[in-house]
Scaffold this motif. Structure first.
Motif, mmCIF file in Angstrom:
data_model
loop_
_atom_site.group_PDB
_atom_site.id
_atom_site.type_symbol
_atom_site.label_atom_id
_atom_site.label_comp_id
_atom_site.label_asym_id
_atom_site.label_seq_id
_atom_site.Cartn_x
_atom_site.Cartn_y
_atom_site.Cartn_z
ATOM 1 N N TYR A 239 39.133 43.578 66.316
ATOM 2 C CA TYR A 239 40.091 43.701 64.508
ATOM 3 C C TYR A 239 40.538 42.812 64.349
ATOM 4 O O TYR A 239 40.952 42.821 63.758
ATOM 5 C CB TYR A 239 40.039 45.099 65.650
ATOM 6 C CG TYR A 239 39.907 45.977 65.975
ATOM 7 C CD1 TYR A 239 39.095 46.635 65.011
ATOM 8 C CD2 TYR A 239 39.406 46.034 67.240
ATOM 9 C CE1 TYR A 239 37.797 47.408 66.124
ATOM 10 C CE2 TYR A 239 39.313 47.557 67.533
ATOM 11 C CZ TYR A 239 38.017 47.773 66.862
ATOM 12 O OH TYR A 239 37.165 48.857 67.623
ATOM 13 N N GLY A 240 41.247 41.806 65.800
ATOM 14 C CA GLY A 240 41.764 40.532 64.950
ATOM 15 C C GLY A 240 41.841 39.997 66.597
ATOM 16 O O GLY A 240 41.515 39.474 66.976
ATOM 17 N N ALA A 245 45.698 41.368 62.845
ATOM 18 C CA ALA A 245 44.515 41.683 62.324
ATOM 19 C C ALA A 245 43.358 40.730 61.193
ATOM 20 O O ALA A 245 44.298 40.580 59.740
ATOM 21 C CB ALA A 245 44.129 43.143 61.654
ATOM 22 N N PHE A 246 42.157 40.629 61.683
ATOM 23 C CA PHE A 246 41.180 39.793 60.572
ATOM 24 C C PHE A 246 41.934 40.988 58.364
ATOM 25 O O PHE A 246 41.625 41.919 58.495
ATOM 26 C CB PHE A 246 39.599 39.862 60.538
ATOM 27 C CG PHE A 246 39.401 39.241 62.127
ATOM 28 C CD1 PHE A 246 40.685 37.946 62.575
ATOM 29 C CD2 PHE A 246 39.199 39.959 63.334
ATOM 30 C CE1 PHE A 246 40.485 37.672 63.516
ATOM 31 C CE2 PHE A 246 38.969 39.493 63.824
ATOM 32 C CZ PHE A 246 39.068 38.739 65.061
ATOM 33 N N GLY A 247 41.755 39.439 58.297
ATOM 34 C CA GLY A 247 41.681 39.722 56.788
ATOM 35 C C GLY A 247 41.179 40.695 55.737
ATOM 36 O O GLY A 247 40.727 41.301 54.424
#
Length: 292
Positions: A239-240, A245-247
């Motif tokens: 998830y990140g 967190a990844f955009g």
């Protein structure tokens, strides 16, 4: 006078809780009022006792065991009835019964082994149910962002790594679809057993066309399918990373949902596809588009 002592134990199971909650056996009362030789029975919570009066037997008297395993008392004296007495422990609770003739000498015969407690039958039923597969089976597809041991950040990975195995053991055909994460870390070796199926499909997502590749491993009776796409190849976790967190998470998991809906139709796993008649289990928000 002869006496029959009956000991029993109560198993707190609704399966063996019979209609009658009385702990009394009114045996012999009908005999005293002149009813001919007859059977009288009254159920307890876990079993029952039968007492037979017989005036035609040549034996002088005694006990015998009937074919169904219950205890039987026979006597050739027509004028003797049977009375019921109870035995209590120090707390006053009833722990047994005593059948007493209205006259004559008495002796005590233990018949604890004659009554079925139900424990053995309950154990046999449970073991049989565990060994018997269900008769109605389904094609089940799990869609999840993580599944142990391939990927895991918490309880979701544990559930999606174990529940599919349990369902497959009961006779269902089960597939798990999750991303093929490559983080450039030792965890990548968990995917070493998954091989390229050679199946590539085009998925239209976020206004563009994306190509995904399916990898597959058959383990513990389950088809583990991994969706491969460049957006799943980056350091961090599913998830990140250390920056948060990844955009593009919405894009990444929308892609997963679309690919998961196609997998049962295009992957001939075990020689044939799952087909359209599948039960999808969407886990967490990452698989939220699947029901839509």
């Amino acid at each position: 006078m002869e006496t029959l002592r009956v000991s029993y134990s109560i198993l707190p199971s609704c399966k063996y809780f019979l209609n009658s909650t009385e702990a009394t056996l009114k045996l012999g009362v009908a005999r005293q009022v002149g009813v001919a030789s007859s059977w009288r029975q009254r159920r307890t919570k876990l079993g029952f006792l039968k007492v037979q009066r017989s005036g035609s037997d040549e034996n002088e008297g005694g006990f015998r065991t009937s074919r169904d395993g219950s205890s039987t008392m026979e006597d050739d004296k027509d004028d003797d009835g049977l009375l019921l007495g109870t035995e209590r422990d120090v707390s006053g609770s009833v722990v047994g019964f005593r059948l007493i003739r209205s006259s004559g000498d008495s002796k005590v015969v233990d018949s604890q082994d004659k009554l079925t407690t139900g424990r053995e039958e309950l154990t046999e039923d449970i073991e049989k149910e565990e060994k018997t597969q269900i008769q109605v089976t389904y094609n089940i597809v799990f869609v999840t962002a993580e599944a142990a041991p391939y990927s895991k950040t918490g309880g979701l990975g544990d559930v999606c790594g174990s529940l599919p195995v349990a369902l497959a053991a009961r006779g269902h055909r089960v597939m798990v679809v999750s991303p093929r994460y490559l983080h450039g870390s030792p965890s990548d070796k968990n995917l070493a057993g998954a091989s390229d199926t050679g199946c590539r499909i085009k998925v239209y997502c976020f206004g563009g066309e994306q190509e995904v590749v399916f990898f597959h491993e058959y383990r513990a009776g389950v088809d583990w399918v991994f969706v491969d796409h460049p957006s799943y190849h980056r350091p961090g976790n599913p998830y990140g990373d250390i920056f948060g967190a990844f955009g593009d998470n919405q894009f990444r998991f929308t892609l997963l949902c679309y690919a998961a809906c196609e997998a049962p139709l295009v992957l001939p796993l075990g020689g044939f596809t799952y087909g359209e008649k599948c039960l999808f289990l969407a886990n967490d928000w990452h698989a939220g588009i699947v029901p839509v």
